[in-house]
Design an enzyme around this catalytic site. Structure first.
Site, mmCIF file in Angstrom:
data_model
loop_
_atom_site.group_PDB
_atom_site.id
_atom_site.type_symbol
_atom_site.label_atom_id
_atom_site.label_comp_id
_atom_site.label_asym_id
_atom_site.label_seq_id
_atom_site.Cartn_x
_atom_site.Cartn_y
_atom_site.Cartn_z
ATOM 1 N N ASP A 244 43.157 56.887 76.591
ATOM 2 C CA ASP A 244 43.437 56.050 75.421
ATOM 3 C C ASP A 244 42.114 55.779 74.683
ATOM 4 O O ASP A 244 41.523 54.717 74.832
ATOM 5 C CB ASP A 244 44.065 54.726 75.857
ATOM 6 C CG ASP A 244 44.480 53.855 74.674
ATOM 7 O OD1 ASP A 244 44.637 54.399 73.567
ATOM 8 O OD2 ASP A 244 44.620 52.636 74.869
ATOM 9 N N HIS B 155 42.246 58.088 67.724
ATOM 10 C CA HIS B 155 41.268 57.012 67.521
ATOM 11 C C HIS B 155 40.184 57.110 68.585
ATOM 12 O O HIS B 155 40.465 57.396 69.756
ATOM 13 C CB HIS B 155 41.944 55.643 67.538
ATOM 14 C CG HIS B 155 42.532 55.236 68.860
ATOM 15 N ND1 HIS B 155 41.814 54.541 69.812
ATOM 16 C CD2 HIS B 155 43.773 55.407 69.380
ATOM 17 C CE1 HIS B 155 42.573 54.305 70.862
ATOM 18 N NE2 HIS B 155 43.773 54.822 70.632
ATOM 19 N N GLU C 86 47.929 60.165 71.143
ATOM 20 C CA GLU C 86 47.683 58.830 71.693
ATOM 21 C C GLU C 86 47.680 58.856 73.214
ATOM 22 O O GLU C 86 47.889 59.894 73.839
ATOM 23 C CB GLU C 86 48.758 57.859 71.203
ATOM 24 C CG GLU C 86 48.265 56.849 70.187
ATOM 25 C CD GLU C 86 47.278 55.842 70.740
ATOM 26 O OE1 GLU C 86 46.946 55.881 71.933
ATOM 27 O OE2 GLU C 86 46.827 54.983 69.963
ATOM 28 N N GLU D 160 41.750 51.287 66.182
ATOM 29 C CA GLU D 160 43.186 51.303 66.487
ATOM 30 C C GLU D 160 43.576 50.194 67.442
ATOM 31 O O GLU D 160 44.665 49.607 67.323
ATOM 32 C CB GLU D 160 43.554 52.667 67.079
ATOM 33 C CG GLU D 160 45.062 52.895 67.263
ATOM 34 C CD GLU D 160 45.594 52.420 68.617
ATOM 35 O OE1 GLU D 160 46.827 52.381 68.786
ATOM 36 O OE2 GLU D 160 44.775 52.061 69.495
ATOM 37 N N GLU D 161 42.705 49.903 68.398
ATOM 38 C CA GLU D 161 43.031 48.904 69.416
ATOM 39 C C GLU D 161 43.100 47.491 68.842
ATOM 40 O O GLU D 161 43.608 46.590 69.503
ATOM 41 C CB GLU D 161 41.997 48.946 70.540
ATOM 42 C CG GLU D 161 41.915 50.272 71.284
ATOM 43 C CD GLU D 161 43.172 50.574 72.106
ATOM 44 O OE1 GLU D 161 44.079 49.719 72.139
ATOM 45 O OE2 GLU D 161 43.246 51.653 72.691
#
Length: 971
Positions: free
Chosen positions: A179, A167, A243, A217-218
């Site tokens: 991340d 992501h 990830e 995604e978050e």
């Protein structure tokens, strides 16, 4: 021969050296592998794959210039940059693309690539509506994913392609280097490698490769859920998800669906991970999620979840940047992904292509790494079968072996067989084989030492529970030294007072029973919960069993207990006849021929006289002068004491001279090295994963007890040898124990390298203009931070109470500096004084319990509706949303800025409106602002917190929006 015996003999010097060298070397190796990612590959290997680390690092620096959550304008900039880079890579490799829609013949056209910009603003894309946790949350999301489909030699309907995903959004308080920026730039290099022409070393893929860069995604895995609505999502049956849940280090295999897909990860040059992390997700111990969940549960795929996992203190903060990561970490993820994907796309088998068109089903797996190089992958049912076998077979073997030894009169364990005939009454020599001596030493030492570790865990938890946050190694050392000191004092002290040659054997036998109970527990967890984290217990159990069996085999070298001959050297050096002597009727006055054969037979025996004069010589006793009786012979005061033999260690039983002196080395090798590697790897993974979870509200007592448990496990294999280790080691460990204990009880638990995370959010009532700043953190520290460090709070009232969103943490709230996330109104009125135009909404009511709400917010593309009573039917946004009634919260995400939504809502007809009028909160419209790049201008309250937080604390986001503006109204 004597020198060999001295080296291999079970003596303090040999045991101490081997134990210290083994523990120090293996612990050092495990720590190095855990803390230091492998070096970047040399140019030849990089050229083989067709990748460029410097180029990838440059991409990472661009992606992490600003925070770029979904609900921020820099997110659009990142998306544009990625599209440009992908097109540049494909153009450089001379690859043809097919625009933005699937063409009918594209799946079978070898060598082509499809690029999908899913969700161009203003155009249709993949939209998704789904129900969230608790069944009372509904989410509507419009995706802006980027998809690249690299076709394989065979069409997708014959061999399903493989999915690789990452992501590209970050959180609002983190730059997203790990991340998930490292994964994103890795995927760019994967595209570059897998689309190279053959002239540049490229290879055609057997299976196709679907590359997904998802956005959102978050925010509840929205991006992956939107991908599930795209036609390409129906093609792949296997996946690799990349990830990040830390800020560097090694990328670990977090979890996998089955053994068949896990075997591809074995191809990675530096595999790293253990099934323990996967079982943590399966058992619900790890509450965070990744896109892996969507691929498995929503799309029915089978695959792998690879992620960075430490240090968690930098996760979702400003320290998740390129400065705190490294090219080593980048290569570890990229290199492992290249090898894994090459193996997955080269497999032409039908493992993932069942006849019904699904991904099929695999077998539960057990997997772990050995020093970051080897990576065994086993089926869980195989581990279960081995576990049952190891429970039954060794038990039978031990019972039979002990019966055979007992039948042959050589079972010295659990027997105080009397010598026949016994030595004289005035002799101080033992009258039995002393086979029970030492039977309780290991249980007493184990219970006392383990209880001391548990007590130390409670002590640290009472006075300084968060010390493990920044000093986990100090806690490890404290627990290890606690167990060592208590166990050593008991075992060594007992050996000094009542020495026995059976201490080591009893230690192995009793520890084997302990691990037998653990094995039964492993069998239960596998059979009932399908958890394979106890794989290392099998190794501990097997090694201890082998060593215990060796202790039984040693007794085959001993004499039969009934055949031991006792020789008494008194005033006349007379022989004390054996039982066989009486049975044969031999004369009692016959002198001892063995004694007469020795040159020193007539010499007066002393305490230094060897107990055994040869392999077949009898026990003997020598007179000891008792000063109370003068200097006469035996009758005038001498008493008989046991002579000592060079083959007998210390004051151990005389019959032990025939025991092999080297078998302890074999037992050590069976019970210590491999066990340390496996349990040490699990301990480090657990420590890194849990040490800093106190900032999220986890119980630190549970964490400390976990540290203590593995400290005990790491030292248990050494327990049977502990009584032979010299006091010098324990004295050194005692000094370390004192230092670490004091440190753990009084040291401040945070540092600039391990900052305490606190969580920020600001809420504004757009009707009244009242705004509140919220800071959520550990209950022992958040009050102090607010009262002592935040200037705008000093001298003002603030409220602190338990937080509902994050159990275990405490929320402090105060009236803060007004936000300015919406540009100044045309009238020139400062927005902090006028919030009326931040949110617009319109309500149209009907008489049948329905209402249509049109809503939107300025400078945002994320809003939500909150209901004090659940809806009777699913909400509708243009088209009905099937299957989601009882909604209390509706979250809305748009790919366009300030476009808004129109939502039709339905409640039960005829409900009592009087209660609604009293509550005045039938519906609340809330909009979110998540861009934290210009906080000094737009969110000055966050800017103040970042500026004035102590150096040992750092801010993270509490929810999707840094600022939430709300308007309540009645329908």
């Amino acid at each position: 021969m004597t020198r060999v015996k001295s080296i291999l003999g079970f003596n303090p010097l040999s045991v101490t050296l081997l134990a210290v060298i083994t523990y120090v070397s293996l612990f050092s190796a495990l720590l190095y592998i855990d803390r230091q990612p492998p070096a970047v590959a040399k140019k030849g290997e990089l050229d083989y794959w067709g990748v460029d680390i410097e180029e990838a690092w440059s991409d990472l620096e661009v992606l992490t210039r600003e925070f770029h959550p979904y609900n921020s304008r820099p997110n659009d900039d990142v998306r544009a940059y990625l599209l440009e880079r992908i097109q540049e890579i494909l153009s450089r490799n001379g690859v043809a693309g097919f625009g933005n829609e699937l063409h009918s013949s594209g799946y079978g056209y070898s060598g082509t690539v499809d690029l999908f910009d899913d969700g161009i603003p203003g155009k249709p894309g993949s939209n998704v509506t789904f129900v969230g946790a608790g069944q009372d949350l509904t989410v509507y999301f419009e995706g802006t994913n980027i998809i690249v489909y690299i076709h394989g030699e065979l069409p997708a309907n014959e061999l399903s392609p493989v999915l690789v995903s990452a992501h590209y959004d970050s959180v609002s308080t983190g730059y997203g280097a790990t991340d998930d920026g490292t994964a994103v730039v890795s995927i760019l290099q994967i595209i570059k490698s897998f689309t190279r022409p053959e002239s540049q070393g490229g290879k055609r893929l057997k299976r196709g490769l679907v590359v997904l860069l998802n956005n959102g995604e978050e925010d509840y895995l929205n991006g992956a859920r939107a991908f599930a609505m795209h036609p390409v999502a129906k093609l792949p049956h296997s996946f690799l998800n990349l990830e990040g849940a830390g800020a560097g280090g090694r990328a670990t295999l977090f979890r996998s669906t089955d053994a068949e897909v896990t075997k591809y990860y074995k191809k990675a040059k530096r595999p790293f991970g253990t099934i323990v992390s996967g079982d943590g997700f399966k058992a619900g111990l790890i509450r965070s999620g990744t896109d892996y969940t969507v691929f498995v549960e929503n799309l029915g795929m089978r695959g792998l979840d690879v992620a960075f996992y430490q240090p968690r203190s930098r996760y979702h903060t400003t320290e998740d940047d390129a400065r705190h990561s490294s090219k080593r970490s980048l290569w570890h993820m990229l290199g492992g992904s290249l090898a894994t994907l090459r193996a997955m796309t080269s497999d032409t088998g039908k493992v993932f292509d069942s006849p019904n068109g699904s991904a099929g089903e695999g077998h539960d797996a057990v997997w772990f790494d050995l020093f970051g190089r080897a990576f065994p992958v086993l089926h869980l049912h195989t581990i279960f079968a081995i576990t049952i076998t190891l429970i039954v077979v060794p038990f039978v073997v031990m019972v039979v072996a002990m019966w055979a030894l007992g039948h042959s009169d050589k079972l010295y364990f659990f027997s105080n067989t009397a010598y026949t005939p016994p030595p004289p009454e005035d002799s101080i020599a033992s009258r039995t084989t002393q086979g029970w001596r030492g039977v309780l030493r290991f249980p007493v030492a184990f219970v006392a030492a383990s209880a001391s570790v548990v007590g130390m865990a409670f002590l640290i938890h009472k006075f300084n529970p968060m010390v493990v946050y920044s000093s986990q190694y100090s806690v490890w050392i404290c627990f290890l030294s606690t167990w060592w000191i208590i166990a050593w004092v008991i075992l060594r002290g007992a050996d000094a007072v009542r020495p026995t040659a059976l201490a080591r054997g009893y230690g192995f036998l009793e520890q084997w029973l302990l691990w037998l109970l653990a094995m039964i527990g492993v069998a239960v967890t596998i059979g009932e919960s399908h958890l394979g984290s106890g794989y290392w217990v099998l190794v501990f159990y097997s090694g201890i069993f082998i060593s215990a069996f060796i202790s039984l085999l040693e007794m085959t070298a001993l004499q039969r207990k009934s055949e031991i001959k006792i020789v008494v050297s008194g005033g006349g050096d007379q022989t004390y006849p054996s039982e066989e002597h009486f049975q044969t009727g031999a004369s009692e006055n016959v002198s001892n021929p063995v004694v007469n054969e020795d040159d020193d037979a007539n010499e007066h025996a002393t305490e230094e006289t060897p107990l055994f004069r040869g392999p077949n010589r009898p026990l003997s006793f020598a007179p000891h002068r008792n000063p109370r009786f003068g200097n006469g012979d035996h009758e005038s005061g001498d008493i008989l004491v046991e002579e000592k033999d060079e083959a007998v260690y210390g004051g151990e039983q005389g019959w032990s001279k025939d025991l092999p002196s080297w078998t302890w080395v074999l037992q050590f090798l069976m019970t210590v090295p491999l066990q340390l590697v496996l349990a040490g790897s699990v301990a480090l993974l657990m420590g890194n994963a849990l040490a800093q979870t106190g900032a999220d509200g986890s119980s630190m007592l549970t964490v400390l007890l976990g540290f203590g448990t593995f400290s005990i496990i790491l030292l248990l294999p050494l327990a049977p040898f502990l009584h032979r280790i010299t006091y010098h080691v324990t004295l050194f460990i005692f000094v370390i124990f004192v230092g670490t204990s004091i440190y753990n009880l009084v040291a401040f638990p945070f540092s600039p390298d391990a900052r305490l995370k606190v969580y920020f959010q600001q809420t504004v009532d757009l009707q009244t203009g009242e705004n509140n700043v919220h800071l959520v953190g550990h209950p022992d520290y958040v009050d102090r931070i607010v009262s002592e460090y935040i200037p705008s709070v000093k001298g003002k009232a603030y409220l602190c109470q338990a937080d509902k969103l994050k159990p275990g943490l405490r929320r402090c709230s105060w009236k803060g500096i007004a936000p300015r996330v919406v540009p100044q109104a045309p009238s020139g009125v400062p927005p902090e004084h006028d919030f009326s135009d931040w949110i617009s909404y319109n309500v149209t009511k009907t008489g049948d319990g329905k209402a249509t709400i049109t809503l939107g917010g300025r400078n945002t593309r994320a809003c939500k509706l909150l209901f004090n009573k659940p809806l009777a039917k699913s909400p509708t946004l243009g088209d009905p949303i099937p299957g989601f009634p009882n909604t209390r919260e509706l979250r809305l995400w748009s790919r366009d800025w300030e476009r808004g939504w129109s939502v039709e809502l339905t409640w039960e007809k005829g409900e009592d409106r009087r209660e609604d009028e009293k509550s005045n909160s039938r519906v609340i419209v809330v909009c979110l602002w998540s861009d934290g790049n210009k906080v000094s201008d737009e969110i000055p309250a966050l800017h103040e917190i970042r500026r004035y937080l102590p150096v040992w604390a750092i801010a993270s986001k509490l929810a999707d929006g840094l600022v939430e503006g709300s308007v309540p109204f009645m329908i």
